[in-house]
Design a protein around this motif. Sequence first.
Motif, short mmCIF file in Angstrom:
data_model
loop_
_atom_site.label_atom_id
_atom_site.label_comp_id
_atom_site.label_asym_id
_atom_site.label_seq_id
_atom_site.Cartn_x
_atom_site.Cartn_y
_atom_site.Cartn_z
N ALA A 119 14.16 -12.53 40.34
CA ALA A 119 14.40 -10.96 40.93
C ALA A 119 12.11 -9.45 41.08
CB ALA A 119 15.20 -9.96 40.46
N PRO A 120 12.34 -9.38 41.68
CA PRO A 120 10.63 -8.71 41.86
C PRO A 120 10.64 -8.20 40.69
CG PRO A 120 11.74 -8.93 44.05
CD PRO A 120 12.73 -8.86 43.23
N SER A 121 11.23 -6.97 40.23
CA SER A 121 11.66 -6.21 39.61
C SER A 121 11.49 -6.55 38.47
CB SER A 121 12.09 -4.34 39.91
OG SER A 121 13.70 -5.32 40.48
N ASP A 122 12.21 -7.66 38.11
CA ASP A 122 12.43 -8.36 36.66
C ASP A 122 12.74 -9.58 36.48
OD1 ASP A 122 13.69 -8.18 33.92
OD2 ASP A 122 15.78 -7.88 34.24
N LYS A 123 11.47 -10.05 35.85
CA LYS A 123 11.50 -11.90 35.57
C LYS A 123 12.17 -12.10 34.70
CE LYS A 123 7.81 -11.01 38.28
NZ LYS A 123 8.49 -11.01 39.78
N LYS A 124 12.89 -11.46 33.63
CA LYS A 124 14.33 -12.41 33.20
C LYS A 124 15.79 -12.73 34.34
CE LYS A 124 12.51 -12.43 29.29
NZ LYS A 124 11.92 -13.26 28.80
N THR A 125 15.94 -11.58 35.35
CA THR A 125 16.68 -11.77 36.04
C THR A 125 16.93 -12.49 37.14
OG1 THR A 125 17.80 -9.38 35.37
CG2 THR A 125 18.32 -10.68 38.10
N ILE A 126 17.85 -14.09 36.84
CA ILE A 126 17.11 -15.12 38.28
C ILE A 126 18.46 -15.05 38.34
CG2 ILE A 126 16.86 -17.64 38.83
CD1 ILE A 126 15.43 -17.08 35.81
N TRP A 127 19.00 -15.75 39.91
CA TRP A 127 19.94 -15.65 40.50
C TRP A 127 19.45 -17.28 41.18
CZ3 TRP A 127 24.36 -13.11 41.78
CH2 TRP A 127 24.18 -12.02 41.61
N VAL A 128 20.87 -17.90 41.44
CA VAL A 128 20.68 -19.45 41.83
C VAL A 128 22.40 -19.59 43.34
CG1 VAL A 128 21.63 -22.15 40.65
CG2 VAL A 128 19.94 -20.66 39.99
N GLY A 129 21.69 -20.11 44.05
CA GLY A 129 23.11 -20.83 44.93
C GLY A 129 23.29 -22.16 44.65
N THR A 130 25.11 -22.44 44.15
CA THR A 130 24.84 -23.66 44.61
C THR A 130 25.38 -24.65 45.45
OG1 THR A 130 26.75 -23.18 44.04
CG2 THR A 130 25.43 -23.56 41.84
N GLY A 131 24.83 -25.45 45.78
CA GLY A 131 25.38 -26.33 46.73
C GLY A 131 24.45 -26.81 47.57
N GLU A 132 23.87 -27.66 48.01
CA GLU A 132 22.69 -28.32 48.48
C GLU A 132 22.70 -27.39 49.96
OE1 GLU A 132 20.45 -31.78 51.03
OE2 GLU A 132 22.09 -32.36 49.14
N ASN A 133 22.23 -26.59 50.53
CA ASN A 133 22.46 -26.08 51.28
C ASN A 133 21.51 -27.13 53.08
OD1 ASN A 133 19.74 -26.31 51.80
ND2 ASN A 133 19.64 -23.85 51.28
N ASN A 134 22.67 -28.16 53.44
CA ASN A 134 22.01 -29.18 54.57
C ASN A 134 23.50 -29.68 54.37
OD1 ASN A 134 19.54 -29.33 53.97
ND2 ASN A 134 19.32 -30.20 52.66
N ALA A 135 23.49 -30.63 55.54
CA ALA A 135 25.22 -31.30 56.30
C ALA A 135 24.91 -32.78 56.69
CB ALA A 135 25.71 -30.48 57.49
N GLN A 136 24.17 -33.22 56.09
CA GLN A 136 24.33 -35.05 55.79
C GLN A 136 25.27 -35.84 55.20
OE1 GLN A 136 22.59 -33.15 54.10
NE2 GLN A 136 21.65 -34.30 52.13
N ARG A 137 25.03 -36.85 55.22
CA ARG A 137 26.35 -37.06 54.89
C ARG A 137 26.34 -37.43 53.49
NH1 ARG A 137 23.16 -40.49 57.63
NH2 ARG A 137 22.76 -41.23 55.63
N SER A 138 25.71 -37.28 52.52
CA SER A 138 25.00 -37.09 51.33
C SER A 138 24.88 -35.92 50.73
CB SER A 138 24.05 -38.95 50.21
OG SER A 138 22.67 -38.30 50.69
N VAL A 139 25.90 -34.97 50.40
CA VAL A 139 25.80 -33.83 50.50
C VAL A 139 26.35 -33.04 49.49
CG1 VAL A 139 26.87 -32.86 51.82
CG2 VAL A 139 25.38 -31.37 50.71
N ALA A 140 26.17 -32.40 48.56
CA ALA A 140 26.92 -32.14 47.13
C ALA A 140 27.50 -30.56 47.22
CB ALA A 140 26.58 -32.39 45.70
N PHE A 141 28.89 -30.33 47.46
CA PHE A 141 28.88 -28.82 47.01
C PHE A 141 28.90 -27.97 45.24
CE2 PHE A 141 32.53 -31.15 46.22
CZ PHE A 141 33.55 -30.19 45.26
N GLY A 142 29.14 -26.68 45.84
CA GLY A 142 28.18 -26.13 44.72
C GLY A 142 30.19 -25.02 44.47
N ASP A 143 29.82 -24.22 43.32
CA ASP A 143 30.75 -23.40 42.76
C ASP A 143 30.47 -22.20 43.29
OD1 ASP A 143 29.57 -22.97 41.18
OD2 ASP A 143 30.76 -23.85 39.21
N GLY A 144 29.51 -21.63 43.88
CA GLY A 144 29.34 -20.22 44.04
C GLY A 144 27.64 -19.64 43.80
#
Length: 387
Positions: free
Chosen positions: A108-133
Amino acid sequence: MQKMRNFTSAILALLAVIFTAVHGPSALAQTDEDQVEQSTLSSLPLRLIGPAYPSGRISDFAFFDDEPHHYIVATASGGLWLTTNAGTTWKPIFDRAGTYAIGVVEIAPSDKKTIWVGTGENNAQRSVAFGDGVYKSTDGGTSWTNMGLKDSGHISQIWINPEDVDTVLVAAQGPLWSAGGDRGLYKTTDGGATWNRILEIDEHTGINEFVVHPDNFDLIVASSYQRRRHVWVLINGGPGSGVHRTTDGGETWTEVQSALPKDDMGRIGLAMAPSNPDMVYAIVEGQPEEQGVFRSNDFGQNWEKRSGHMTTSPQYYNEIIVDPEDENTLYSLDTFSKRSRDGGMTFTDLGIAHRHVDDHALWINKRNTNHLIIGGDGGIYESWDGG
């Protein structure tokens, strides 16, 4: 015959080591036919050699106040890592979460303690792992909370409002191997407690990337991405792929057609020029005669084709980054990444001496744009001379 005896002796010796580890030396001594002395095996102690699964490709960077020595690295199949000393040492900070596959990380630009993570590799190749949100940390990455969108499969981008830490946009590509799920552009105004899907195309199409105008947060340009993988084929593109624009924060959208490919498109990467926010670039996968790099000078209303440049495998790349100071300098991440200094009309290779190929993440130091940190299938590399 002698080679066979040597091979058999070696196998027996190995079995003896395993038997000793499981049952103890005394059990080995009790066997009648294994005439292997304990002194022979003492030079072969069992030892832990660590995990045998590789970390996978680098998928994203997030820097604290653009400090070159203090940043977070997201990996496609190895969790999240923090360095405070320019990569001399690393600390894993996502090991207790529900997935090891990371697509994006954002501070977060206004709060360096706040971090967001989006899971699941965002590619579409054969070896790709999905996430949970998506996950959020409010203590700098010490602890994490899953904030929903658990059926998104693959998160491709996160934007945090620089003036309101609780307002967040999330682009979800959706599940790769099935229809439906949480796919589209989502918005929260309460820090992730609730979500509103502000851009939905169809059950086969998610959102790949988007740009938000820094002077007007209601002005957004987003690219939709239709794709589906089966064991025998990747369907990478279709009528759902396109470029969309809103002027009211996502209440209403218009699909942009100006000068963009008329036939079905695939993956579309978007990037805004920090030095000229009205200028937006798009790298558009489409039919060979239509695909290429496009540019808009009015934040996505009208486009012009700059060149037919395309990455070697758009489902795996098609991400562009614009230089923080020069609106005409942009980078195209690829097997061999390329740079254009004329607004996407021509591209030349970045140097690859002493480093791996297959690039998926790039950070440019806005205080010294010759300072680059690039990440891909072979780890992280740093350049002080523009690559």
